[in-house]
Every structure is written in C-alpha cells, then in structure tokens.
Design a protein around this motif. Structure first.
Motif, PDB file in Angstrom:
ATOM      1  N   ARG A 284      21.325  -6.208   3.824  1.00 30.12           N
ATOM      2  CA  ARG A 284      22.704  -6.109   4.281  1.00 30.12           C
ATOM      3  C   ARG A 284      22.746  -5.907   5.796  1.00 30.12           C
ATOM      4  O   ARG A 284      23.557  -6.498   6.496  1.00 30.12           O
ATOM      5  CB  ARG A 284      23.396  -4.945   3.568  1.00 30.12           C
ATOM      6  CG  ARG A 284      24.875  -4.944   3.759  1.00 30.12           C
ATOM      7  CD  ARG A 284      25.554  -3.861   2.951  1.00 30.12           C
ATOM      8  NE  ARG A 284      26.911  -3.708   3.402  1.00 30.12           N
ATOM      9  CZ  ARG A 284      27.263  -3.047   4.485  1.00 30.12           C
ATOM     10  NH1 ARG A 284      26.345  -2.451   5.205  1.00 30.12           N
ATOM     11  NH2 ARG A 284      28.535  -2.980   4.860  1.00 30.12           N
ATOM     12  N   GLU A 285      21.802  -5.060   6.288  1.00 33.71           N
ATOM     13  CA  GLU A 285      21.759  -4.799   7.734  1.00 33.71           C
ATOM     14  C   GLU A 285      21.470  -6.099   8.504  1.00 33.71           C
ATOM     15  O   GLU A 285      22.096  -6.373   9.526  1.00 33.71           O
ATOM     16  CB  GLU A 285      20.679  -3.744   8.044  1.00 33.71           C
ATOM     17  CG  GLU A 285      20.655  -3.378   9.518  1.00 33.71           C
ATOM     18  CD  GLU A 285      19.665  -2.265   9.833  1.00 33.71           C
ATOM     19  OE1 GLU A 285      19.671  -1.263   9.111  1.00 33.71           O
ATOM     20  OE2 GLU A 285      18.904  -2.424  10.806  1.00 33.71           O
ATOM     21  N   VAL A 288      24.567  -8.059   8.587  1.00 32.43           N
ATOM     22  CA  VAL A 288      25.506  -7.561   9.606  1.00 32.43           C
ATOM     23  C   VAL A 288      25.107  -8.105  10.980  1.00 32.43           C
ATOM     24  O   VAL A 288      25.938  -8.613  11.739  1.00 32.43           O
ATOM     25  CB  VAL A 288      25.514  -6.013   9.642  1.00 32.43           C
ATOM     26  CG1 VAL A 288      26.331  -5.512  10.822  1.00 32.43           C
ATOM     27  CG2 VAL A 288      26.062  -5.447   8.347  1.00 32.43           C
ATOM     28  N   LEU A 289      23.807  -8.009  11.273  1.00 31.27           N
ATOM     29  CA  LEU A 289      23.332  -8.443  12.593  1.00 31.27           C
ATOM     30  C   LEU A 289      23.626  -9.926  12.805  1.00 31.27           C
ATOM     31  O   LEU A 289      24.106 -10.330  13.869  1.00 31.27           O
ATOM     32  CB  LEU A 289      21.824  -8.182  12.736  1.00 31.27           C
ATOM     33  CG  LEU A 289      21.389  -6.715  12.625  1.00 31.27           C
ATOM     34  CD1 LEU A 289      19.882  -6.590  12.752  1.00 31.27           C
ATOM     35  CD2 LEU A 289      22.072  -5.874  13.698  1.00 31.27           C
ATOM     36  N   LYS A 290      23.333 -10.724  11.758  1.00 27.18           N
ATOM     37  CA  LYS A 290      23.594 -12.157  11.882  1.00 27.18           C
ATOM     38  C   LYS A 290      25.103 -12.409  12.017  1.00 27.18           C
ATOM     39  O   LYS A 290      25.536 -13.256  12.779  1.00 27.18           O
ATOM     40  CB  LYS A 290      23.066 -12.916  10.654  1.00 27.18           C
ATOM     41  CG  LYS A 290      21.562 -12.917  10.486  1.00 27.18           C
ATOM     42  CD  LYS A 290      20.814 -13.856  11.420  1.00 27.18           C
ATOM     43  CE  LYS A 290      21.227 -15.286  11.477  1.00 27.18           C
ATOM     44  NZ  LYS A 290      20.606 -16.184  10.528  1.00 27.18           N
ATOM     45  N   ALA A 291      25.889 -11.650  11.250  1.00 32.10           N
ATOM     46  CA  ALA A 291      27.335 -11.854  11.257  1.00 32.10           C
ATOM     47  C   ALA A 291      27.952 -11.527  12.616  1.00 32.10           C
ATOM     48  O   ALA A 291      28.929 -12.145  13.019  1.00 32.10           O
ATOM     49  CB  ALA A 291      27.987 -11.010  10.173  1.00 32.10           C
ATOM     50  N   VAL A 292      27.371 -10.549  13.325  1.00 30.15           N
ATOM     51  CA  VAL A 292      27.958 -10.192  14.630  1.00 30.15           C
ATOM     52  C   VAL A 292      27.352 -11.023  15.762  1.00 30.15           C
ATOM     53  O   VAL A 292      27.587 -10.748  16.931  1.00 30.15           O
ATOM     54  CB  VAL A 292      27.835  -8.681  14.953  1.00 30.15           C
ATOM     55  CG1 VAL A 292      28.560  -7.844  13.926  1.00 30.15           C
ATOM     56  CG2 VAL A 292      26.374  -8.258  15.066  1.00 30.15           C
ATOM     57  N   GLY A 293      26.554 -12.021  15.397  1.00 31.46           N
ATOM     58  CA  GLY A 293      26.105 -12.972  16.416  1.00 31.46           C
ATOM     59  C   GLY A 293      24.636 -12.933  16.763  1.00 31.46           C
ATOM     60  O   GLY A 293      24.210 -13.614  17.699  1.00 31.46           O
ATOM     61  N   TRP A 294      23.830 -12.147  16.052  1.00 29.27           N
ATOM     62  CA  TRP A 294      22.388 -12.156  16.330  1.00 29.27           C
ATOM     63  C   TRP A 294      21.801 -13.464  15.810  1.00 29.27           C
ATOM     64  O   TRP A 294      22.218 -13.968  14.767  1.00 29.27           O
ATOM     65  CB  TRP A 294      21.686 -10.992  15.608  1.00 29.27           C
ATOM     66  CG  TRP A 294      21.870  -9.656  16.246  1.00 29.27           C
ATOM     67  CD1 TRP A 294      23.032  -9.153  16.736  1.00 29.27           C
ATOM     68  CD2 TRP A 294      20.882  -8.638  16.413  1.00 29.27           C
ATOM     69  NE1 TRP A 294      22.824  -7.877  17.206  1.00 29.27           N
ATOM     70  CE2 TRP A 294      21.512  -7.539  17.013  1.00 29.27           C
ATOM     71  CE3 TRP A 294      19.537  -8.536  16.112  1.00 29.27           C
ATOM     72  CZ2 TRP A 294      20.842  -6.367  17.332  1.00 29.27           C
ATOM     73  CZ3 TRP A 294      18.854  -7.382  16.422  1.00 29.27           C
ATOM     74  CH2 TRP A 294      19.494  -6.308  17.032  1.00 29.27           C
ATOM     75  N   PRO A 386      24.467 -15.224   6.592  1.00 28.07           N
ATOM     76  CA  PRO A 386      24.861 -13.808   6.742  1.00 28.07           C
ATOM     77  C   PRO A 386      25.922 -13.419   5.709  1.00 28.07           C
ATOM     78  O   PRO A 386      25.948 -12.305   5.209  1.00 28.07           O
ATOM     79  CB  PRO A 386      25.419 -13.737   8.160  1.00 28.07           C
ATOM     80  CG  PRO A 386      25.600 -15.140   8.610  1.00 28.07           C
ATOM     81  CD  PRO A 386      24.684 -15.994   7.812  1.00 28.07           C
ATOM     82  N   HIS A 387      26.785 -14.391   5.382  1.00 25.09           N
ATOM     83  CA  HIS A 387      27.849 -14.150   4.424  1.00 25.09           C
ATOM     84  C   HIS A 387      27.269 -13.735   3.061  1.00 25.09           C
ATOM     85  O   HIS A 387      27.696 -12.756   2.440  1.00 25.09           O
ATOM     86  CB  HIS A 387      28.638 -15.453   4.305  1.00 25.09           C
ATOM     87  CG  HIS A 387      29.832 -15.359   3.437  1.00 25.09           C
ATOM     88  ND1 HIS A 387      29.835 -15.811   2.153  1.00 25.09           N
ATOM     89  CD2 HIS A 387      31.062 -14.865   3.670  1.00 25.09           C
ATOM     90  CE1 HIS A 387      31.029 -15.608   1.631  1.00 25.09           C
ATOM     91  NE2 HIS A 387      31.792 -15.046   2.540  1.00 25.09           N
ATOM     92  N   LEU A 390      25.630 -10.264   3.183  1.00 22.81           N
ATOM     93  CA  LEU A 390      26.605  -9.173   3.165  1.00 22.81           C
ATOM     94  C   LEU A 390      27.186  -8.964   1.773  1.00 22.81           C
ATOM     95  O   LEU A 390      27.441  -7.838   1.363  1.00 22.81           O
ATOM     96  CB  LEU A 390      27.735  -9.468   4.149  1.00 22.81           C
ATOM     97  CG  LEU A 390      27.397  -9.234   5.616  1.00 22.81           C
ATOM     98  CD1 LEU A 390      28.502  -9.785   6.502  1.00 22.81           C
ATOM     99  CD2 LEU A 390      27.219  -7.751   5.879  1.00 22.81           C
TER     100      LEU A 390
ATOM    101  N   MET B  60      29.726 -18.932   9.277  1.00 24.51           N
ATOM    102  CA  MET B  60      28.685 -18.102   8.645  1.00 24.51           C
ATOM    103  C   MET B  60      28.094 -18.768   7.418  1.00 24.51           C
ATOM    104  O   MET B  60      27.047 -18.374   6.927  1.00 24.51           O
ATOM    105  CB  MET B  60      29.270 -16.741   8.250  1.00 24.51           C
ATOM    106  CG  MET B  60      29.494 -15.855   9.462  1.00 24.51           C
ATOM    107  SD  MET B  60      30.446 -14.385   9.077  1.00 24.51           S
ATOM    108  CE  MET B  60      29.518 -13.717   7.738  1.00 24.51           C
ATOM    109  N   ALA B  84      25.479 -19.147  15.872  1.00 25.27           N
ATOM    110  CA  ALA B  84      25.508 -17.705  16.171  1.00 25.27           C
ATOM    111  C   ALA B  84      26.173 -17.458  17.520  1.00 25.27           C
ATOM    112  O   ALA B  84      26.959 -16.523  17.676  1.00 25.27           O
ATOM    113  CB  ALA B  84      24.089 -17.150  16.162  1.00 25.27           C
ATOM    114  N   ARG B  88      29.648 -15.483  18.269  1.00 31.84           N
ATOM    115  CA  ARG B  88      29.695 -14.340  19.179  1.00 31.84           C
ATOM    116  C   ARG B  88      30.820 -14.505  20.212  1.00 31.84           C
ATOM    117  O   ARG B  88      31.505 -13.564  20.555  1.00 31.84           O
ATOM    118  CB  ARG B  88      28.342 -14.217  19.885  1.00 31.84           C
ATOM    119  CG  ARG B  88      28.133 -12.896  20.577  1.00 31.84           C
ATOM    120  CD  ARG B  88      26.875 -12.912  21.396  1.00 31.84           C
ATOM    121  NE  ARG B  88      25.671 -13.013  20.610  1.00 31.84           N
ATOM    122  CZ  ARG B  88      24.483 -13.412  21.098  1.00 31.84           C
ATOM    123  NH1 ARG B  88      24.366 -13.753  22.348  1.00 31.84           N
ATOM    124  NH2 ARG B  88      23.424 -13.464  20.328  1.00 31.84           N
TER     125      ARG B  88
END
Lengths: 394, 228
Positions: A284-285, A288-294, A386-387, A390, B60, B84, B88
């Motif tokens: 899940r972590e 999250v990282l991928k979802a916020v743009g990592w 990422p979806h 999560l 996503m 990605a 962002r």
C-alpha cells in the motif's frame, strides 16, 4: 546529491517504521557476518603471528633423530656444517620443554648466549619490556607475557621453580610483549647454563643447530649437503615451514569459510523469502508513493537505501562482535578448530590485526547480496498499477 | 463545448479485467469532457466503475482501449515514468482511504511527492503552511497520521493534493468517512477551490454532494456505462 539525501532520509524513516522486520533481518545478517568475520579475523591474526615467528627462525634447523625422535646433538657437528659453502654460521641451541606438575603448566625453556652479537640481533626483533638475561649471571629470566601472568610476576619479581629434586630461584628481568604472544607466550628465556640445568642437557651437547645461510634461496641445496654429512639428521627449512603454515591456515580457514557458506546462502534465501512476501502495508505504501508521483526507479532507490542501511548496521554489529569475540574473548570454540593440532599453555592472547581491505570485503559480502536480494521483489510491486496497490487488488 | 477549454477528457475509455478465466468489463466506452474551472461529480452504485474511471483519468491505470487527456495532452500511451510526471504536475489526487503513510507525520506526508526531487522547496512549504492554517490543521503538522481523526486525515489528504498547486483535483469518495458537519465543510472548501480556478472531479455515493446545486455537473455510471 540532494535527491539522494532526501531518499536516504525517507529510507531510514521506512526502516524505523518497520522496526520489527528491520531488526529481524539485521540480526540475522549480524549473525552470519559475525561467523564469517570471526573466521577471517582469527585466521589472519594467527597467520600474522606465525609469519612473525617464522621470520626469526634460522634458515635451516638441524636436529638429531634417535629411534625416530629428536635427540641431543653433539656440538662438534657444528664445525662440519659450518664448513659447507654458503653457510655463514651454525650455532648450537639449548632449549626444551619444562613441565611444572604442581601448577599443571608446560613451558618452553630457551637458553641464549646474550654476549653473542648475532643472538642479540635476533632478539632485538622481539618486542619486550625490560632487558635480556645476562650470560654470566645465573638466575635471570625473561618470560612470555602469558607465562608471567600465569605465575603472577612482574619485572623485578622472583620465583623459585623445581629443577629435578632441587629448586632454583629465578628473577624476572623482562617480559615479551603480547604482540609476539603466539611464539613467546610460554617461553622462559635464560642463560645457556641455566637452561642446561633446567633441561638436563650435558655440556658438549645441544638441542639443535641453527644454520644461517648467505643465500636463503639455496636452503634446499645446503640441506641436502648437511643430510649427506649427518645421516639420520632432520633438517627443517624455514621457507618450507612458512609455506606449510600458510597452507595449513588457508586450508583450515577455507574449510571453515566453506562450512559457513550454507549459512550465508540460507540467510539470502530468508531475505529473499522475507522480501518477496512484501506485506499488505508495504504494498500500500508503494501504491501511495506511485500515486503521488514517484517513479518506479525512485521507489527502487528508496528500497535499496533502506535495505543497505539495515545490512550495513547488521554487518557492522557482526564485525564488531567478531572483533571482540576473537581479540577480546580469545575465540572460544573457534580457536580450537583453527589451532587444533596444538594447545598452548598458558592461554594465548592474539594481537588485533585487521586490514581495511578485509573490512571492505566483509561489508561488500554482507551488504551487496542483501540489497540485490531485496530489489527484485520491490521491483515486482513497484511496476504494478498504483490504483490496484492502494485498493489491494494486485 | 470549446475543446480548448476542456481540462479532463475521456474518449471511449474501456477497461477489462481478467477474473479467473472470465473477463470482467469495469468500464465500457466512456467518453466525457470536463471544462476547466468546474466542479463535476461522478455518481453510481458500488462496483459501477467510478473509482476505475478516476484512476484511468488520473493516469494511474492503463485502459484496455480508448484515450484519456489531461489539459489537452493524451496520457494513455505514455510510459510509466512520463505518466508519473504528468500526475505529479497536473493532478492532485485524494483517495478514498486518504493514502497517507502510517508512521509518518502529517507534514512528512504532505511533502512525500517531493522526496524524489530532493525535498519540498520554499514555495511548497509556504503553501503547505498556509493550507494547514486554512484547513485548521496547523497544530497537527508534526502528529503521526494514524493519531488523526477521519476528518483530519481527509483534510490532510486534500492539503497534500493542493500543495503541488496542480490545476486538476480528483477525489475518490471524499465524504465516505465524514459526518454531516465535515461534509458541509469539505463541500465549502471544494467550491472555494473551484472558484479559485481549479478543475475538480469527485466520485461519490453521497447525495448531499451530488445534489448540491452549486456543483457544475453530475455524471452517473451504471455497470461501467455512463448514463446519458
């Protein structure tokens, strides 16, 4: 640089957040590194001690054999050997073993003529506190550090030891330092006359002859000539001895190392298994990282730093533990395996001798496989949607 | 509708999942266009494909077929790392369960998107401070997120989505864990953000959100198909 620092900070935080997992992996790695380091440290320390010892040996040592066992040799053979071309000197030596039954201690008594310049030169190589015993004063002795500790003596103290049915009073005038402990630990160095008294060696005889050569590389040729002149003598070649010690330690150290390899492999399997089963929280972590743009690379880099931090700490604990075990606690259990053919009394204290290269190899052996083993499972997760991560659907 | 003014567009988006040997169609040929600066809501029963649609529009999830555009750029066929980057820069996303990392403080969670770039800059930090004040969470900045209430976490997730100052804000079931008072507060905040020029797209079951007259448009999904 700034990017790497930020990822390192994040990775350290992640390791802290998963403290249980980090501790378990670090502890397992510390155990494996400890075992490997202990073998390496002990082997290297012993090898160093033996190299020092061998360096002070004569090029050739001639012993007389009687019924297949070492016997006293007549000093008159000295002249015959000294006449062989290439021989600089052939010196008679008086030494032997002295057992104190009341103390259950076995010591090596060595007699020296400290008026002899060559002897003084050889002994100058040996690190000691105090001075050498006088040749013309009876009752002076220099002891190995372990022997002095065994008797509880310090320079200036005196002790009375049994010699046959009589007793002899010896005054301690010096103590060999611990860095030459392997070959001086049990030594009682005294004048030649005192040594003859302790060992019951009659005048005109000696324990062996120390032969020094102008060209040490010709030792084999000279040894053959000595063997021709003294049939039944045993001739010990210093270079041969050095090679034998090296081979012995290489073999024993290698054997132990090979025995530890399954432990290392088992550990890597454990790491693989542990990291492959990336838990729901970790998945899940990463989601999250991928979802916020990592990007996938960012996730892998952070995981690598995290694993490297765990591995580095584990390996450091293992290495420090091994250092204390070998040089502090004298490697109980392991020392007997590596030095199994001879037990030293009094106990041997090894001098710490660790090379930077050794440390680097150990760290690489521990850290690199650990980081690599953790990368593949992290990559598998990091390349998912990422979806899905999560929502827990992939 | 003026094509230049469309911020979020879907063209015949379809998503199929393998479900054992069978295949499940989560979304079937969905097309939509959300103009810039508007607040739209996607409603529909559970399993209708709302979250999948949001994931596809945010880049996503890769669609089985069709195309998604953000700010006029197609994102569907971009490679993972380019998607990605687009995410962002263009999209602030608020997930149903907030997607905050437990064990990290609220402040650390806010700056998570900037870690791979070496950490948040001065502008992001100033914006975060202002948003924390505005949303009444300034005092909770150093608090680990698992110690926050659902409403506080919801607002925290919203702040993270806003710190980047992205022009599009997407929210997945933003009111699911909130009581009536928090729903009213959130709606007011979203409308204010819309009025500041952001394009907002939210999925919801919540009638209070879907039927609010101030919302610019409502889309209804049933079994993966957008109702006319």
């Amino acid at each position: 640089m700034k990017r790497q620092l930020a990822l390192i900070c994040f990775a350290l935080g992640s390791a802290r957040r998963r403290a249980g997992r980090s501790f378990a992996l670090g502890f397992a790695l510390a155990l494996v590194t400890f075992a490997l380091s202990a073998v390496l440290f002990l082997t290297e320390a012993l090898r160093r001690e033996f190299r020092l010892a061998v360096a002070t040996l004569p090029d050739l040592t001639v012993q007389q054999l009687a019924a297949g066992r070492p016997a006293l040799i007549a000093e008159q053979e000295q002249a015959a050997i000294a006449a062989i071309p290439g021989v600089i000197a052939a010196r008679p030596r008086v030494w032997g073993y002295y057992f104190v039954s009341s103390l259950s201690g076995n010591f090596t008594v060595v007699g020296v003529d400290t008026d002899d310049g060559a002897v003084r030169r050889d002994l100058a190589l040996v690190s000691m506190n105090g001075r050498l015993p006088s040749s013309n004063v009876s009752g002076e002795v220099v002891m190995g550090a372990a022997a002095a500790a065994f008797f509880g003596l310090e320079p200036g103290d005196a002790i009375t030891l049994p010699v046959g049915r009589a007793e002899k009073r010896l005054q301690l005038v010096g103590v060999f330092r611990s860095e030459v402990g392997l070959w001086t630990a049990d030594v009682l160095l005294m004048s030649e006359a005192d040594a003859r008294e302790f060992l019951h060696v009659p005048p005109g005889y000696c324990t062996d002859l120390a032969v020094h050569l102008s060209t040490p590389d010709e030792a084999t040729v000279v040894a053959r000539k000595i063997a021709d002149r003294l049939p039944g003598a045993r001739i010990v070649d210093r270079q041969l001895m050095a090679r034998t010690y090296d081979l012995t330690f290489d073999t024993r150290g290698g054997l132990l190392g090979a025995m530890l390899l399954p432990a290392l492999v088992a550990f890597l399997v454990l790491v693989w298994d542990r990291l492959t089963g990336v838990g729901t929280g970790e998945r899940r972590e990463i989601g999250v990282l991928k979802a916020v743009g990592w990007q996938t690379g960012d996730v892998l880099l952070a995981r690598s730093w995290e694993n490297a931090a765990i591995a580095f700490q584990g390996a450091a604990v293992g290495i420090v533990g091994a250092y204390l075990y070998v040089f502090g606690a004298r490697a109980p259990g392991l020392a007997e395996v590596l030095m199994g053919w001879s037990t030293l009394y009094p106990a041997l204290r090894l001098t710490p001798a660790v090379e930077g290269g050794q440390m680097l190899v150990l760290l690489c052996l521990a850290v690199i496989p650990f980081v690599v083993a953790g990368l593949v499972p992290a990559w598998r997760v990091a390349t998912q949607d990422p979806h899905g991560l999560l929502r827990g659907t992939v | 509708m003026n094509v230049d003014n469309v911020m979020v567009r879907a063209v015949r988006l379809t998503k199929r999942y393998a479900a054992g040997r069978a295949e499940k169609v989560a979304l079937r040929e969905v097309s939509l266009a959300i103009p810039a600066g508007q607040f739209w809501v996607i409603t529909g029963p559970s399993g209708s494909g709302k979250t999948t649609l949001l994931g596809l529009l945010a880049g996503m999830i890769a669609p089985t077929s069709g195309e998604a555009h953000l700010a006029g750029r197609p994102i569907t066929h971009l490679r993972d790392h380019h998607r990605a980057l687009v995410r962002r820069r263009l999209v602030g996303m608020v997930f149903q369960e907030f997607a905050l990392v437990s064990g990290m403080s609220l402040e650390e969670n806010l700056f998570l998107p900037w870690v791979p770039q070496g950490g948040a800059g001065r502008a992001e930090r100033a914006r975060a401070r202002a948003l924390l004040e505005r949303f009444g969470l300034a005092e909770f900045a150093p608090t680990p997120v698992e110690r926050l209430s659902a409403g506080e976490r919801q607002r925290g997730a919203l702040i993270r989505a806003l710190v980047a100052d992205a022009p599009i804000l997407m929210l997945d079931e933003p009111t699911a864990a909130l009581d009536s008072e928090n729903v009213r507060t959130l709606l007011a905040l979203l409308l204010a953000l819309r009025d500041e020029g952001r394009t907002i797209l939210a999925t919801t079951h919540d009638r209070r959100l879907a039927e609010d007259p101030r919302v610019d448009g409502v889309l209804r999904l049933v079994d993966g198909v957008l109702e006319p």
